[in-house]
Design an enzyme around this catalytic site. Structure first.
Site, PDB file in Angstrom:
ATOM      1  N   ASN A   1     -12.969  -2.770   2.763  1.00 43.63           N
ATOM      2  CA  ASN A   1     -13.886  -1.653   2.955  1.00 43.63           C
ATOM      3  C   ASN A   1     -14.919  -1.681   1.828  1.00 43.63           C
ATOM      4  O   ASN A   1     -14.536  -1.783   0.659  1.00 43.63           O
ATOM      5  CB  ASN A   1     -13.120  -0.325   2.934  1.00 43.63           C
ATOM      6  CG  ASN A   1     -12.139  -0.193   4.085  1.00 43.63           C
ATOM      7  OD1 ASN A   1     -12.439  -0.582   5.203  1.00 43.63           O
ATOM      8  ND2 ASN A   1     -10.960   0.346   3.802  1.00 43.63           N
TER       9      ASN A   1
ATOM     10  N   VAL B   1     -11.101   3.581  -3.191  1.00 44.74           N
ATOM     11  CA  VAL B   1     -10.788   3.165  -4.570  1.00 44.74           C
ATOM     12  C   VAL B   1     -11.819   2.114  -4.968  1.00 44.74           C
ATOM     13  O   VAL B   1     -11.913   1.052  -4.329  1.00 44.74           O
ATOM     14  CB  VAL B   1      -9.361   2.598  -4.686  1.00 44.74           C
ATOM     15  CG1 VAL B   1      -9.101   2.121  -6.110  1.00 44.74           C
ATOM     16  CG2 VAL B   1      -8.322   3.642  -4.277  1.00 44.74           C
TER      17      VAL B   1
ATOM     18  N   ASP C   1       0.851  -1.196   0.000  1.00 45.14           N
ATOM     19  CA  ASP C   1       0.000   0.000   0.000  1.00 45.14           C
ATOM     20  C   ASP C   1       0.886   1.246   0.000  1.00 45.14           C
ATOM     21  O   ASP C   1       1.900   1.302   0.688  1.00 45.14           O
ATOM     22  CB  ASP C   1      -0.921   0.002   1.221  1.00 45.14           C
ATOM     23  CG  ASP C   1      -2.046   1.012   1.096  1.00 45.14           C
ATOM     24  OD1 ASP C   1      -3.203   0.597   0.924  1.00 45.14           O
ATOM     25  OD2 ASP C   1      -1.758   2.237   1.156  1.00 45.14           O
ATOM     26  N   ILE C   2       0.491   2.231  -0.793  1.00 47.46           N
ATOM     27  CA  ILE C   2       1.287   3.460  -0.937  1.00 47.46           C
ATOM     28  C   ILE C   2       1.294   4.283   0.353  1.00 47.46           C
ATOM     29  O   ILE C   2       2.209   5.077   0.581  1.00 47.46           O
ATOM     30  CB  ILE C   2       0.735   4.300  -2.121  1.00 47.46           C
ATOM     31  CG1 ILE C   2       1.779   5.250  -2.657  1.00 47.46           C
ATOM     32  CG2 ILE C   2      -0.538   5.036  -1.746  1.00 47.46           C
ATOM     33  CD1 ILE C   2       1.368   5.928  -3.958  1.00 47.46           C
TER      34      ILE C   2
ATOM     35  N   HIS D   1      -7.214  -5.549   2.093  1.00 47.40           N
ATOM     36  CA  HIS D   1      -6.053  -5.084   2.842  1.00 47.40           C
ATOM     37  C   HIS D   1      -5.542  -6.251   3.689  1.00 47.40           C
ATOM     38  O   HIS D   1      -6.314  -6.867   4.433  1.00 47.40           O
ATOM     39  CB  HIS D   1      -6.428  -3.929   3.774  1.00 47.40           C
ATOM     40  CG  HIS D   1      -6.962  -2.720   3.067  1.00 47.40           C
ATOM     41  ND1 HIS D   1      -6.189  -1.606   2.809  1.00 47.40           N
ATOM     42  CD2 HIS D   1      -8.182  -2.448   2.548  1.00 47.40           C
ATOM     43  CE1 HIS D   1      -6.930  -0.702   2.177  1.00 47.40           C
ATOM     44  NE2 HIS D   1      -8.138  -1.180   2.003  1.00 47.40           N
TER      45      HIS D   1
ATOM     46  N   HIS E   1     -10.676  -4.720  -3.647  1.00 50.76           N
ATOM     47  CA  HIS E   1      -9.342  -5.059  -3.136  1.00 50.76           C
ATOM     48  C   HIS E   1      -9.458  -5.395  -1.657  1.00 50.76           C
ATOM     49  O   HIS E   1     -10.420  -5.028  -0.987  1.00 50.76           O
ATOM     50  CB  HIS E   1      -8.358  -3.899  -3.342  1.00 50.76           C
ATOM     51  CG  HIS E   1      -8.810  -2.620  -2.708  1.00 50.76           C
ATOM     52  ND1 HIS E   1      -9.707  -1.781  -3.310  1.00 50.76           N
ATOM     53  CD2 HIS E   1      -8.497  -2.053  -1.513  1.00 50.76           C
ATOM     54  CE1 HIS E   1      -9.934  -0.743  -2.516  1.00 50.76           C
ATOM     55  NE2 HIS E   1      -9.217  -0.883  -1.417  1.00 50.76           N
TER      56      HIS E   1
HETATM   57  P1  5GP Z   1      -9.752   1.688   0.371  1.00 53.61           P
HETATM   58  O1  5GP Z   1      -9.842   2.931   1.217  1.00 53.61           O
HETATM   59  O2  5GP Z   1     -10.451   1.895  -0.958  1.00 53.61           O
HETATM   60  O3  5GP Z   1     -10.193   0.456   1.086  1.00 53.61           O
HETATM   61  O4  5GP Z   1      -8.229   1.459   0.093  1.00 53.61           O
HETATM   62  C1  5GP Z   1      -7.523   2.091  -0.908  1.00 53.61           C
HETATM   63  C2  5GP Z   1      -6.067   1.921  -0.570  1.00 53.61           C
HETATM   64  O5  5GP Z   1      -5.312   2.153  -1.741  1.00 53.61           O
HETATM   65  C3  5GP Z   1      -5.572   2.919   0.467  1.00 53.61           C
HETATM   66  O6  5GP Z   1      -5.021   2.194   1.578  1.00 53.61           O
HETATM   67  C4  5GP Z   1      -4.516   3.730  -0.265  1.00 53.61           C
HETATM   68  O7  5GP Z   1      -3.425   4.068   0.548  1.00 53.61           O
HETATM   69  C5  5GP Z   1      -4.114   2.795  -1.402  1.00 53.61           C
HETATM   70  N1  5GP Z   1      -3.660   3.462  -2.617  1.00 53.61           N
HETATM   71  C6  5GP Z   1      -4.211   4.542  -3.224  1.00 53.61           C
HETATM   72  N2  5GP Z   1      -3.537   4.825  -4.351  1.00 53.61           N
HETATM   73  C7  5GP Z   1      -2.538   3.907  -4.472  1.00 53.61           C
HETATM   74  C8  5GP Z   1      -1.531   3.681  -5.443  1.00 53.61           C
HETATM   75  O8  5GP Z   1      -1.384   4.397  -6.434  1.00 53.61           O
HETATM   76  N3  5GP Z   1      -0.677   2.638  -5.227  1.00 53.61           N
HETATM   77  C9  5GP Z   1      -0.807   1.819  -4.129  1.00 53.61           C
HETATM   78  N4  5GP Z   1       0.086   0.829  -4.024  1.00 53.61           N
HETATM   79  N5  5GP Z   1      -1.764   2.000  -3.202  1.00 53.61           N
HETATM   80  C10 5GP Z   1      -2.623   3.032  -3.361  1.00 53.61           C
END
Ligand code: 5GP
Ligand code: ZN
Length: 120
Positions: free
Chosen positions: A84, A93, A29-30, A99, A97
């Site tokens: 999520n 996003v 994760d970034i 975590h 996906h």
């Molecule tokens: P969500 O909030 O949708 O469950 O998780 C999205 C995750 O994607 C977040 O933890 C965020 O840090 C990660 N993320 C967003 N953009 C990027 C990216 O460009 N590369 C990577 N590796 N992770 C990302």
């Protein structure tokens, strides 16, 4: 959302994978929220976990196996798996996906009631 505009449709095409197999990728994760924070992303786009029925039973099983295999291959024994779902569930996003979170900060048992109280 199209492959051209979806962030994770781009991400799965990239090179920065910890592993890639059978239509799934694992990437760091970034913006890590734990000592170890890995995203498990299917190559095939579905918006959210709500749409899981679009996957075949075989794909869904493989996805869960892929999460467990990723942890095992990286010698991560104890961890949390989180998905999520929707804006109200913290999703940012909109490409399904998972975590994979591990490390000392993830060792705490979090009963549902504690999650609700944390925001009070
Ligand atoms: P969500 O909030 O949708 O469950 O998780 C999205 C995750 O994607 C977040 O933890 C965020 O840090 C990660 N993320 C967003 N953009 C990027 C990216 O460009 N590369 C990577 N590796 N992770 C990302
Ligand atoms: Zn996508």
């Amino acid at each position: 959302m199209s492959v051209d505009t979806c962030l994770f449709c781009q991400l799965v095409q990239g090179e920065d994978h910890l592993r890639k197999d059978d239509g799934f990728v694992a990437v760091p994760d970034i913006n890590p929220q734990a000592e170890i924070h890995i995203l498990i992303v299917p190559e095939r786009h579905v918006d959210t976990f709500r749409d899981i029925a679009e996957f075949t039973a075989t794909e869904s099983k493989r996805m869960l196996e892929f999460i467990a295999e990723t942890a095992a291959q990286l010698h991560i024994e104890d961890y949390k798996v989180l998905c999520n779902v929707g804006q109200g569930g913290g999703q940012t996003v909109f490409h399904l996906h998972w975590h994979l979170l591990s490390g000392p900060s993830m060792s705490r048992h979090i009963p549902a009631v504690a999650l609700a109280e944390a925001d009070e």
